[in-house]
Design a protein around this motif. Sequence first.
Motif, PDB file in Angstrom:
ATOM      1  N   GLU A 140     -10.756  -0.481   7.232  1.00 47.82           N
ATOM      2  CA  GLU A 140      -9.449  -0.093   6.692  1.00 47.82           C
ATOM      3  C   GLU A 140      -9.384  -0.239   5.177  1.00 47.82           C
ATOM      4  O   GLU A 140      -8.762   0.576   4.503  1.00 47.82           O
ATOM      5  CB  GLU A 140      -8.311  -0.932   7.304  1.00 47.82           C
ATOM      6  CG  GLU A 140      -6.978  -0.508   6.699  1.00 47.82           C
ATOM      7  CD  GLU A 140      -5.750  -1.214   7.228  1.00 47.82           C
ATOM      8  OE1 GLU A 140      -5.876  -2.173   7.999  1.00 47.82           O
ATOM      9  OE2 GLU A 140      -4.647  -0.775   6.851  1.00 47.82           O
ATOM     10  N   LYS A 195       0.837  -1.194   0.000  1.00 44.66           N
ATOM     11  CA  LYS A 195       0.000   0.000   0.000  1.00 44.66           C
ATOM     12  C   LYS A 195       0.877   1.252   0.000  1.00 44.66           C
ATOM     13  O   LYS A 195       1.440   1.603  -1.002  1.00 44.66           O
ATOM     14  CB  LYS A 195      -0.958  -0.031   1.204  1.00 44.66           C
ATOM     15  CG  LYS A 195      -2.030  -1.106   1.070  1.00 44.66           C
ATOM     16  CD  LYS A 195      -2.803  -1.301   2.367  1.00 44.66           C
ATOM     17  CE  LYS A 195      -4.024  -0.406   2.437  1.00 44.66           C
ATOM     18  NZ  LYS A 195      -4.816  -0.656   3.668  1.00 44.66           N
ATOM     19  N   ASP A 239       4.183  -1.993   3.920  1.00 42.98           N
ATOM     20  CA  ASP A 239       2.767  -1.844   4.274  1.00 42.98           C
ATOM     21  C   ASP A 239       1.982  -2.824   3.400  1.00 42.98           C
ATOM     22  O   ASP A 239       1.692  -2.544   2.238  1.00 42.98           O
ATOM     23  CB  ASP A 239       2.362  -0.378   4.019  1.00 42.98           C
ATOM     24  CG  ASP A 239       0.927  -0.097   4.427  1.00 42.98           C
ATOM     25  OD1 ASP A 239       0.265  -1.002   4.972  1.00 42.98           O
ATOM     26  OD2 ASP A 239       0.479   1.043   4.189  1.00 42.98           O
TER      27      ASP A 239
HETATM   28 CA    CA Z   1      -2.955  -2.291   6.850  1.00 43.50          CA
END
Ligand code: CA
Length: 266
Positions: free
Chosen positions: A70, A36, A41
């Motif tokens: 999220e 990400k 990440d």
């Molecule tokens: Ca995460």
Amino acid sequence: MEDFWENIYTYATSWVKEAGEMIKDSFSKELLIETKSNPNDLVTNMDKDVETFLYEKIQETFPTHRIVGEEGHGTDVTSAEGVLWVIDPIDGTMNFVHQQRNFAISIGIFENGVGKIGLIYDVMHDELYHTIRGNGAYMNDIKLPMLTESPVKEAILSLNATWVTDNHRIDPAVLSPLVKDVRGTRSYGSAALELAYIAAGRLDGYITMRLAPWDFAGGLVLIEEVGGVVTNVYGEELNILEKNSVFAGEKAFHKEVLQTYINKKR
Ligand code: CA
Ligand code: 2AM
Ligand code: CA
Ligand code: CA
């Protein structure tokens, strides 16, 4: 009113357990791993699938409730009015990918910004930390006692080593004396589990300089239920819709740390 939250809680716990089974089943299948915000990440197809599963169940059963997750749900939610579910489908994705353990599903359910239900499910240990506000907190069937006073010199503090090395969020000189003075430090790599461990009395505090609402929502409700405190690192109230630093802990420990270590250095 009791029945209202109990009904939601009953659905939420059964969905979380079902999601846990989906995650366990995924170990025999190929995992798709992407990055990400940076190369460390991580996100997988399971993070997304579990969030979608929970989102669809909640939508179907409680169409008026709002949902923030999220992995992309609820980016349009700008107010905490009404009933709000704050979801992390997999907290500790790096642990999930590298260790196949030490990750959790986390859910906090709020009414007009006030925490009502907290659920953190440690999938691989089959340990569900759960509470309905005002009714006590539990790990599976075991009632969690109220937290007892812990002076800094006897405390176990959870924090990521990043915050006592050069970083752009806090001067390492603020937290390194605290790290020296506590009995021990730990780092589990899942904010939700770290918060659940505080609620269970296994850790006395957890400090981190940046978490999103889904990282701390479930833990906040659990910790408050056993008399602990969850604020930002300067002792200020958290906003359930915003990213913040987080300092969670047993009350006496929290107070001593703010007075003796953090506020003196501000
Ligand atoms: Ca995460
Ligand atoms: P996640 O696994 O759901 O992303 C790791 O120390 C803890 O910080 C985990 O709870 C992780 O949640 C969270 N975290 C928050 N933001 C992160 C980011 N940008 N990269 C990695 N972990 C992050
Ligand atoms: Ca998380
Ligand atoms: Ca996550």
